[in-house]
Structure formats: C-alpha cells, structure tokens
Motif scaffolding. Structure first.
Motif, PDB file in Angstrom:
ATOM      1  N   GLU A 240       0.863  -1.178   0.000  1.00 25.46           N
ATOM      2  CA  GLU A 240       0.000   0.000   0.000  1.00 25.46           C
ATOM      3  C   GLU A 240       0.900   1.229   0.000  1.00 25.46           C
ATOM      4  OE1 GLU A 240      -3.092   2.172   3.021  1.00 25.46           O
ATOM      5  OE2 GLU A 240      -3.440   0.050   2.589  1.00 25.46           O
ATOM      6  N   PRO A 241       0.940   1.990  -1.073  1.00 22.20           N
ATOM      7  CA  PRO A 241       1.809   3.172  -1.124  1.00 22.20           C
ATOM      8  C   PRO A 241       1.476   4.161  -0.013  1.00 22.20           C
ATOM      9  CG  PRO A 241       0.985   2.627  -3.307  1.00 22.20           C
ATOM     10  CD  PRO A 241       0.200   1.790  -2.335  1.00 22.20           C
ATOM     11  N   HIS A 242       2.492   4.840   0.470  1.00 16.64           N
ATOM     12  CA  HIS A 242       2.294   5.842   1.515  1.00 16.64           C
ATOM     13  C   HIS A 242       1.371   6.945   1.005  1.00 16.64           C
ATOM     14  CE1 HIS A 242       3.682   7.781   5.282  1.00 16.64           C
ATOM     15  NE2 HIS A 242       3.335   8.884   4.645  1.00 16.64           N
ATOM     16  N   ASP A 243       0.412   7.311   1.828  1.00 16.18           N
ATOM     17  CA  ASP A 243      -0.567   8.341   1.469  1.00 16.18           C
ATOM     18  C   ASP A 243       0.024   9.721   1.758  1.00 16.18           C
ATOM     19  OD1 ASP A 243      -2.742   9.898   0.966  1.00 16.18           O
ATOM     20  OD2 ASP A 243      -4.083   8.922   2.400  1.00 16.18           O
ATOM     21  N   GLU A 244       0.128  10.556   0.730  1.00 14.49           N
ATOM     22  CA  GLU A 244       0.649  11.914   0.896  1.00 14.49           C
ATOM     23  C   GLU A 244      -0.494  12.827   1.326  1.00 14.49           C
ATOM     24  OE1 GLU A 244       2.679  13.087  -2.647  1.00 14.49           O
ATOM     25  OE2 GLU A 244       3.971  11.319  -2.676  1.00 14.49           O
ATOM     26  N   ARG A 245      -0.703  12.937   2.622  1.00 16.08           N
ATOM     27  CA  ARG A 245      -1.831  13.680   3.159  1.00 16.08           C
ATOM     28  C   ARG A 245      -1.615  15.185   3.039  1.00 16.08           C
ATOM     29  NH1 ARG A 245      -1.019   8.958   5.412  1.00 16.08           N
ATOM     30  NH2 ARG A 245      -2.814   7.630   5.854  1.00 16.08           N
ATOM     31  N   ALA A 251      -7.400  13.425  13.831  1.00  8.71           N
ATOM     32  CA  ALA A 251      -7.706  12.015  14.046  1.00  8.71           C
ATOM     33  C   ALA A 251      -6.583  11.093  13.604  1.00  8.71           C
ATOM     34  CB  ALA A 251      -8.992  11.638  13.313  1.00  8.71           C
ATOM     35  N   GLY A 252      -5.681  11.575  12.700  1.00 12.63           N
ATOM     36  CA  GLY A 252      -4.630  10.652  12.298  1.00 12.63           C
ATOM     37  C   GLY A 252      -3.913  10.986  11.017  1.00 12.63           C
ATOM     38  N   SER A 253      -3.226  12.117  10.940  1.00  8.08           N
ATOM     39  CA  SER A 253      -2.488  12.426   9.712  1.00  8.08           C
ATOM     40  C   SER A 253      -0.979  12.507   9.923  1.00  8.08           C
ATOM     41  CB  SER A 253      -2.975  13.760   9.118  1.00  8.08           C
ATOM     42  OG  SER A 253      -2.624  14.850   9.950  1.00  8.08           O
ATOM     43  N   MET A 254      -0.519  12.281  11.121  1.00  3.96           N
ATOM     44  CA  MET A 254       0.895  12.487  11.439  1.00  3.96           C
ATOM     45  C   MET A 254       1.807  11.495  10.713  1.00  3.96           C
ATOM     46  SD  MET A 254       2.671  12.510  15.251  1.00  3.96           S
ATOM     47  CE  MET A 254       2.152  10.802  15.626  1.00  3.96           C
ATOM     48  N   ASP A 255       2.792  12.031   9.997  1.00  2.00           N
ATOM     49  CA  ASP A 255       3.921  11.257   9.497  1.00  2.00           C
ATOM     50  C   ASP A 255       5.070  11.445  10.472  1.00  2.00           C
ATOM     51  OD1 ASP A 255       2.952  10.053   7.148  1.00  2.00           O
ATOM     52  OD2 ASP A 255       3.283  11.878   5.979  1.00  2.00           O
ATOM     53  N   THR A 256       5.862  10.400  10.700  1.00  2.00           N
ATOM     54  CA  THR A 256       6.871  10.479  11.740  1.00  2.00           C
ATOM     55  C   THR A 256       7.904   9.382  11.568  1.00  2.00           C
ATOM     56  OG1 THR A 256       7.136  10.703  14.153  1.00  2.00           O
ATOM     57  CG2 THR A 256       5.625   8.991  13.355  1.00  2.00           C
ATOM     58  N   SER A 257       8.925   9.377  12.407  1.00  2.00           N
ATOM     59  CA  SER A 257       9.936   8.333  12.433  1.00  2.00           C
ATOM     60  C   SER A 257      10.038   7.762  13.837  1.00  2.00           C
ATOM     61  CB  SER A 257      11.298   8.885  12.007  1.00  2.00           C
ATOM     62  OG  SER A 257      11.811   9.758  13.010  1.00  2.00           O
ATOM     63  N   ILE A 258      10.666   6.621  13.985  1.00  2.00           N
ATOM     64  CA  ILE A 258      10.810   6.035  15.316  1.00  2.00           C
ATOM     65  C   ILE A 258      11.725   6.899  16.176  1.00  2.00           C
ATOM     66  CG2 ILE A 258      12.725   4.496  14.703  1.00  2.00           C
ATOM     67  CD1 ILE A 258       9.781   3.812  17.160  1.00  2.00           C
ATOM     68  N   GLU A 259      12.727   7.531  15.576  1.00  3.35           N
ATOM     69  CA  GLU A 259      13.582   8.438  16.353  1.00  3.35           C
ATOM     70  C   GLU A 259      12.753   9.564  16.956  1.00  3.35           C
ATOM     71  OE1 GLU A 259      16.451   9.716  13.521  1.00  3.35           O
ATOM     72  OE2 GLU A 259      17.750   7.963  13.773  1.00  3.35           O
ATOM     73  N   ASP A 260      11.868  10.121  16.156  1.00  2.00           N
ATOM     74  CA  ASP A 260      11.036  11.221  16.632  1.00  2.00           C
ATOM     75  C   ASP A 260      10.022  10.747  17.671  1.00  2.00           C
ATOM     76  OD1 ASP A 260      12.421  12.886  14.976  1.00  2.00           O
ATOM     77  OD2 ASP A 260      10.724  13.400  13.679  1.00  2.00           O
ATOM     78  N   GLN A 261       9.415   9.585  17.428  1.00  2.00           N
ATOM     79  CA  GLN A 261       8.447   9.083  18.393  1.00  2.00           C
ATOM     80  C   GLN A 261       9.106   8.749  19.724  1.00  2.00           C
ATOM     81  OE1 GLN A 261       4.816   8.661  18.120  1.00  2.00           O
ATOM     82  NE2 GLN A 261       5.464  10.271  16.692  1.00  2.00           N
ATOM     83  N   ALA A 262      10.326   8.297  19.691  1.00  2.00           N
ATOM     84  CA  ALA A 262      11.042   8.009  20.933  1.00  2.00           C
ATOM     85  C   ALA A 262      11.178   9.274  21.772  1.00  2.00           C
ATOM     86  CB  ALA A 262      12.419   7.422  20.616  1.00  2.00           C
ATOM     87  N   THR A 263      11.586  10.376  21.135  1.00  2.00           N
ATOM     88  CA  THR A 263      11.753  11.621  21.888  1.00  2.00           C
ATOM     89  C   THR A 263      10.410  12.191  22.328  1.00  2.00           C
ATOM     90  OG1 THR A 263      11.794  12.988  19.871  1.00  2.00           O
ATOM     91  CG2 THR A 263      13.898  12.166  20.694  1.00  2.00           C
TER      92      THR A 263
END
Length: 388
Positions: A240-245, A251-263
């Motif tokens: 499923e290609p990444h959705d370019e919101r 409700a749920g549009s955040m794009d992020t990385s695990i590094e960012d979520q960790a902090t």
C-alpha cells in the motif's frame, strides 16, 4: 478501526511460550525489574518478525523517562530499501495522543477548558458547519466537551462512512459510554481552528514537534519525506503506497519516524511543557471501559475478562492497572500500519512500536512481554481478533 482482514490474524498468534528475556542492568529506585539488553531485544524482534513474515518494524525503549534504545528492522519498500530509524512512517492514531498533548498545553494557558460544552466553543452552532448539518435535529451535540472527545465518549461512530447511510448521528447521550471515535477529533480540530483561531499543522509543529526536536514529523505531507519513506504491507503481503496527506487531521495524519516518536514519548512521560496537574490528567482514569473489545466501536457487548485491569479512558490514551502499577497505552492502525505505545507510569518506562506491516500486531504481545515483562496488558481488548 479494525477490519475483517485484520481480525483473521488472531488464530495464528501464539506468544505464550516466549519467556521473559534474560535481563541486564540495574534495578530502578522503584524496584522495577531490570530491562533486557538491546541485543536481546533486537534478537527477539528479528525472531518474531521472521515467524510472522513481518516486513518492517521499528522500536524504541524508554526507561526512567530517557530513551535507551532505538532500532529498525526489515524493509520500507517493495524494492527492498531498508527501514531505518529515520524512515518516515505513518503515525496513524498515535496522532490523537500528540494532539491531546497540545490540548493540555492550551488548558494550562487558560485558552481551553476540558469541560466546556461545544456550544460555547465555536463562533456558530456546530450544525451550521456543512460537515455537521446531520446533527441539526439532535440538540445533544451541544453537550459534547473536549474531555468527552479525548475520552471517546461523544456518542459518535468512529467515522460517518461506517454508518449504513453514511450520515453522522449520536448513538447515545454524550458522556455516557466509551466508543472510539475519529469523528470526535474532527470536532476537536474545528474547536481549535474555528474557536481558537489556530492552524493545527503550525500549532503541532511549533508546540509539539519542534519542542521535542522531531525533524522528521509533520501533520501533513512534506516533499523531503520522499527520500526515506515507508510504504505499507497489508495482511496478504501486498503493498500500500504511503498516502501523501495534503491536510492535517487531528484524528490521524501524522507522518513520523521512530527516532522522533522516541523523543516525543519520553517527553510525554516526563511531562515536558505541561504543568504537573495537566500531565497527571493525561493518564488519570476518567471513564470506565467495560466493553469486551474496542472495535467495533458501537458494540455494547460487555466483557469481564479485563475487569482486573480496570480499563479506563484517560486523555487521548487508555489506562489500565498492570502487574507493576498504573499503565497506559495508545494504538494506531490501518490496513498496512500497526503502531503501539505502552508505558508504565511509575517507572516512566515505555515501549514504542511502529510498523509498516500490519502483521506486526501479531508479534506485539510477545515482543512487549520480552521487554517489559508480564504487565497484564489487555491485548484482546485492543485487538479483537486475538480472542477469536
């Protein structure tokens, strides 16, 4: 939401034989058991991923409010590009918890009151906004409060397009029953934007993402994400290609990385940027949850299997009583995404899991158990297919 393709996964989940990994390190001042080594965590993750053919998984561990381990495994695309700790992934409903953190900042500043009814928070009645005209004949809409939205007790379906006629309606009086609702967060976004004059993308960027140094996170698509972006893998292994919101969604549009979520989650655990009272309010059990499963959201079937866990709604998270004291969690899901954050409150200890493969949810119980020990997490409430 939980779809039928995901419910079918449950029959293959058999995690009971995965024992707690050998622990290394010192016990905390709170007497919590020591954490396993990073190499042991990574080894378990790889083993479980191979068992369930999970294509991509990223994880972070937080202990005593500090990030102690961040790792990524597998691939981010059909072509085999590696998933890294900086890969941009879909945050899904983890967005809701991040927005809740913004809301509590506004509460601290006196700009928003959690228990103010929506009739007082907008420049005109809610049904006069075209998206909410369906509620014109039901005056109970005016009783909805930001707390009810954050507690998921608005009475609204998860999404209106799940209704037989695709129309918005209240299924019960606001504040009387837990029922997960993305629609509620749309109303919260309207309050923030129309009532307070905020731009959600800008407010989240300045107040949350920049505060925690989250350089690979945004509420809407950024072209620079393309360089290291994760596509998703559905339950059948298809892509499923990444959705370019193009527009922010609370409700749920955040794009992020695990590094960012960790902090982010380390900051949330510590309470950075919030008063002590607002930080405590985030994870205070506020509304008892008695349903057997979280999904489908309008199912009123009660269940007793989670009674000991004392499931309750907090502000943007779900609270429960773990074997080591108060705990809370937040999931995020679509057909090709499986995210989960679980935190032990007293120890300020968390596991953060992002996956661009929905099959990763099959391995989360064993993986979390291997990191945090047996904490009595109500897995079958979060994942309704687990009990089937």
């Amino acid at each position: 939401m939980r779809l039928s393709s995901v419910r079918a996964l449950g029959t293959r989940l058999a995690f009971a034989h995965f024992m707690m990994l050998p622990a290394a390190g010192c016990r905390s001042s709170l007497g919590a058991q020591a954490m396993p080594t990073a190499s042991s965590i990574d080894s378990l993750a790889r083993t479980l991923m191979q068992r369930e053919r999970v294509q991509g998984l990223a994880l972070a561990v937080i202990d005593a409010g500090a990030v102690t381990h961040v790792a990524a495994f597998g691939r981010r695309s059909e072509a085999g590009a590696p998933l890294t700790t900086g890969t941009v992934m879909y945050g899904a409903s983890l967005t809701k918890a991040a927005v809740a953190y913004l809301v509590m900042q506004l509460v601290d500043e006196g700009r928003l009151t959690l228990d103010a009814p929506v009739r007082t928070l907008l420049p005109k009645p809610l049904p006069e906004y075209p998206d909410y005209a369906d509620l014109a004949t039901d005056t109970r809409w005016g009783d909805i409060t930001p707390r009810m939205i954050l507690n998921h007790t608005t009475g609204l379906a998860n999404f209106r397009w799940l209704e037989p006629d695709k129309r918005l309606r209240l299924h019960h009086a606001p504040g009387t029953r837990y029922g997960y609702s993305g629609e509620g967060f749309y109303i919260l976004q309207l309050i923030l934007e129309e009532g307070l004059g905020l731009d959600l993308t800008a407010a989240m960027q300045h107040r949350v993402f920049e505060r925690f140094g989250m350089t690979h996170t945004s509420m809407q698509w950024r072209p620079d994400f393309q360089e290291n972006l994760a596509d998703g893998f559905r339950a059948d292994g298809s892509i499923e290609p990444h959705d370019e919101r193009s527009r922010a969604s609370a409700a749920g549009s955040m794009d992020t990385s695990i590094e960012d979520q960790a902090t982010l989650w380390a900051g949330i655990v510590r309470g950075d940027g919030l008063s002590a009272a607002s930080r405590a309010e985030l994870v205070r059990p506020q509304f008892p949850i008695t349903s057997r499963h979280q999904f489908p959201t309008l199912d009123t079937t009660a269940g007793s299997e989670h009674a000991a866990a004392a499931l309750s709604a907090g502000v943007g998270v779900v609270t429960f009583t773990s074997a080591s004291g108060p705990a809370w969690f937040k999931g995020g899901h679509n057909d090709s995404t499986g995210n989960m954050v679980i935190c032990l409150e007293r120890q300020r200890r968390c596991v953060v899991l992002l996956a661009n493969d929905v099959r990763a949810e099959r391995i989360y119980p064993a993986l979390v158990r291997g990191i945090l020990g047996e904490i009595s997490m109500p897995w079958s409430w979060e994942y309704d297919w687990l009990a089937r």
